[in-house]
Design a protein around this motif. Structure first.
Motif, PDB file in Angstrom:
ATOM      1  N   SER A 140       0.197  -6.616  -6.625  1.00  0.00           N
ATOM      2  CA  SER A 140       0.047  -5.583  -5.598  1.00  0.00           C
ATOM      3  C   SER A 140      -1.216  -5.782  -4.774  1.00  0.00           C
ATOM      4  CB  SER A 140       0.022  -4.196  -6.237  1.00  0.00           C
ATOM      5  OG  SER A 140       1.193  -3.976  -6.959  1.00  0.00           O
ATOM      6  N   ASP A 175       3.111   0.343  -3.463  1.00  0.00           N
ATOM      7  CA  ASP A 175       3.532   1.228  -4.553  1.00  0.00           C
ATOM      8  C   ASP A 175       3.465   2.664  -4.070  1.00  0.00           C
ATOM      9  OD1 ASP A 175       3.647  -1.027  -6.027  1.00  0.00           O
ATOM     10  OD2 ASP A 175       1.828  -0.651  -7.165  1.00  0.00           O
ATOM     11  N   GLY A 181       0.665   2.160 -12.489  1.00  0.00           N
ATOM     12  CA  GLY A 181       0.308   0.816 -12.059  1.00  0.00           C
ATOM     13  C   GLY A 181       1.453  -0.156 -12.154  1.00  0.00           C
ATOM     14  N   THR A 236       5.299  -1.329 -10.290  1.00  0.00           N
ATOM     15  CA  THR A 236       6.169  -1.147  -9.158  1.00  0.00           C
ATOM     16  C   THR A 236       7.558  -0.867  -9.703  1.00  0.00           C
ATOM     17  OG1 THR A 236       4.817  -2.697  -7.998  1.00  0.00           O
ATOM     18  CG2 THR A 236       6.927  -2.199  -7.015  1.00  0.00           C
TER      19      THR A 236
END
Ligand code: GDP
Ligand code: MG
Length: 595
Positions: A18, A42, A51, A53
């Motif tokens: 991410s 996200d 934390g 996705t």
């Protein structure tokens, strides 16, 4: 088409997917400084907190290299095994993948399983070593691991940091130089691959797709081949930070369609969109109906909330087609629903969303996997609940789902990991040293054993130095029996489990012990028994206690008394009355927490 690049990022959780995605968006000016909010991709609250996705998304970037303009489509993939089918469809929409490996951690189980999928789909792999800014980075060692794994040249591996931005430009130019442009027949009949969908309360279901062949225009009459349903393409467009409508999408493009679709069930990930007139006659290969792999009963704590619970489930299902539910009743818990989930994480997420978004106070029963039960007459019954098992006399055999598990750990933990896998009925298939002190173990195992606390145990015996991933491989016969739990002589259906014969006695005894700890003392003795059929195999007793909790306050202090009573009232909320016994929610999941 020749200036389009479609790619995804594959990485083990926390290796920096991410963060690096955010850097790509920033360096291509897809997000302005002001929009730059950490982890743009996200966007669900829950995703951010955990934390991970959960749902895949896609985003388009513009990039210029040597005076040539390119369109880069980043297709984000979920990083958890529960959602592995969605990963496979996202990968199928790409021509290349960034393989991100944390330079302080090295290769982990998810790195490998996702990589295998990418290689299977002939994706070009760009290896990236991330977190190079950290002092404990081990670039040389991790480079060796990567070379060993994918057989690339040392020079191909890009050293990067999502934190400092090191290597980000190299990654962007590698995407253009190394990943092939999409192929496909621009003049051919329309074929679009759906790789994701989202629910929007104003616009209904929005499907994300890649145009594999042909082109689609706004207003075209299209058909979703899995369901056969026809729609007008009211709006099509590309995905930037927001949706940007377009008049036409051509071969190689990634975009969205809004066409008055009401429920998520109409849009199946992996399905093909084509034209009603002059469309293709074949679906894109690899489509599968996703099937739930974990089932559990979900019951309202207050039976009056049953209809509200149904309404909440229906709303959740609007944007999560992988959630299934059907009404079920339990002698112990009353009316509720038997729900199907993709895996344990999915179950937890749904439970949390029921609580947070709908304020529903529910009891979840012991999860179980689906079983195929063959009767002596040769019928096949899919059993999603231990209490739905037919009489033993009519059963010919029971089959349970199996998985292929990949575990990567340090060599020093091999012994403990193997012992654990053996206890979980695992069969070792392959053992392979990645480096001198890191080993990859491959096991065939029953899924049911994974559902029950496998991952937690693996982490604790390996002090966190083990990663784990799996995929389903089909059903195999097993010697399974139903273990019942009785409270004061009454069988509590919600506590029944289907387990392997060899474990029944131990499990029965431990269940009773655990329940004795979890069920609070009441005004009478409570007998807890485990039984197989009519045979009692274990027994424990919760001794009676006087009810008056204020008794221990030695008269006097009124405010202390009130506090105690309030505490007692609160405690009660998570209790369910089963016969004359009050059972806390924790007890229904006791079987998951046995040591
Ligand atoms: P994902 O699970 O692969 O999406 O990983 P994230 O992008 O959420 O990153 C996991 C953690 O690593 C976060 O705390 C990030 O801030 C941190 N992180 C990511 N990339 C880097 C990096 O290059 N250097 C450092 N020092 N930390 C990073
Ligand atoms: Mg992430």
């Amino acid at each position: 088409m020749k200036n389009i690049r479609n790619f995804c990022i594959i990485a083990h959780i926390d290796h920096g997917k991410s963060t690096l995605a955010d850097r790509l968006l920033e360096y291509t000016a897809t997000v302005s400084e002001r929009q730059a909010q950490a982890q743009v991709l996200d966007d669900m609250e829950l995703e951010r907190e955990r934390g991970i996705t959960i749902k895949s998304h896609a985003i388009q970037m513009d990039y210029e290299l040597n005076g040539e303009k390119y369109v880069l489509n980043l297709i984000d993939t979920p990083g958890h095994v529960d959602f592995s089918y969605e990963v496979s469809r996202s990968i199928a929409a790409c021509e290349g993948a960034l393989l991100i490996v944390d330079s302080t951690q090295g290769i982990q189980a998810q790195t490998i399983s996702n990589l295998y999928q990418a290689i299977e789909h002939d994706l070009h792999i760009i290896p990236v070593m991330n977190k190079m800014d950290l002092p404990n980075a081990m670039p040389d060692e991790v480079e060796d691991q990567i070379i060993d794994l994918i057989g690339c040249d040392r020079e191909e591996i890009i050293r990067a940091s999502g934190k400092t931005g090191e290597g980000v430009h190299d990654i962007l130019s590698a995407i253009v130089d190394r990943i092939p442009a999409p192929q496909g027949d621009e003049k051919g009949p329309l074929q679009c691959l759906i790789f994701d969908s989202v629910f929007n309360s104003f616009r209904g279901i929005i499907a994300y797709f890649k145009v594999v062949n042909g082109e689609v225009h706004k207003g075209d009459l299209v058909k979703f081949m899995a369901t056969g349903k026809e729609y007008d393409a009211d709006e099509i467009g590309v995905l930037r930070l927001d949706m940007e409508p377009r008049k036409v999408l051509r071969t190689g493009d990634v975009g969205y369609i809004i066409s008055g679709i009401k429920t998520s069930k109409e849009v199946k990930v992996g399905d093909t969109i084509t034209h009603v007139k002059g469309g293709c006659d074949k679906r894109i290969e690899g489509f599968e109906e996703v099937k739930p792999m974990v089932f559990a009963g979900v019951y309202p704590i207050e039976s009056d909330d049953y209809e509200d619970l149904r309404a909440s489930m229906e709303k959740l299902q609007l944007n999560d087609a992988s959630l299934t539910f059907e009404p079920e009743s339990s002698a112990a818990l009353g009316f509720g629903f038997r729900c199907g989930f993709l895996g344990m994480l999915h179950l937890e997420i749904i439970q949390e969303r029921l609580d947070r978004e709908f304020d529903m106070n529910v009891i979840t029963t012991v999860p179980n996997v689906p079983y195929n039960v063959y009767t002596k007459k040769g019928e096949l019954l899919e059993v999603h609940n231990p209490s739905g098992l037919p009489e033993p006399t009519v059963i010919d055999r029971i089959e349970e789902p199996y998985i292929h598990a990949q575990i990567i750990t340090k060599s020093e933990f091999i012994g403990q990991v193997m012992t654990l896998c053996l206890a979980k009925r695992g069969e070792l298939q392959k053992q392979h040293y990645l480096t001198a002190d890191r080993v990859e173990l491959n096991y065939s195992m029953p899924l049911a054993e994974i559902v029950f606390d496998f991952y937690d145990k693996l982490k604790s015996i390996s002090k966190g130095y083990a990663s784990f991933d799996y995929y389903a491989t089909g059903f195999k016969p097993a010697k399974l029996i139903k273990l019942d739990i009785l409270l004061n002589g009454e069988s509590v259906d919600a506590l029944s489990t289907l387990i392997h014969f060899d474990n029944a006695y131990t499990l029965g005894r431990r269940m009773c012990e655990k329940l004795r700890e979890l069920i609070p003392r009441q005004q009478f003795d409570i007998a807890i028994q485990a039984a197989i059929g009519a045979k009692i195999i274990a027994r424990e007793t919760v001794k009676a206690v006087r009810k008056d909790v204020t008794a221990k306050c030695y008269g006097g202090d009124i405010s202390r008394k009130r506090k105690l009573l309030e505490k007692q009232k609160k405690g009660k909320k998570r209790m369910k009355q089963v016969g004359n016994v009050e059972v806390p929610q924790k007890a229904f999941l006791a079987v998951l927490k046995l040591d």
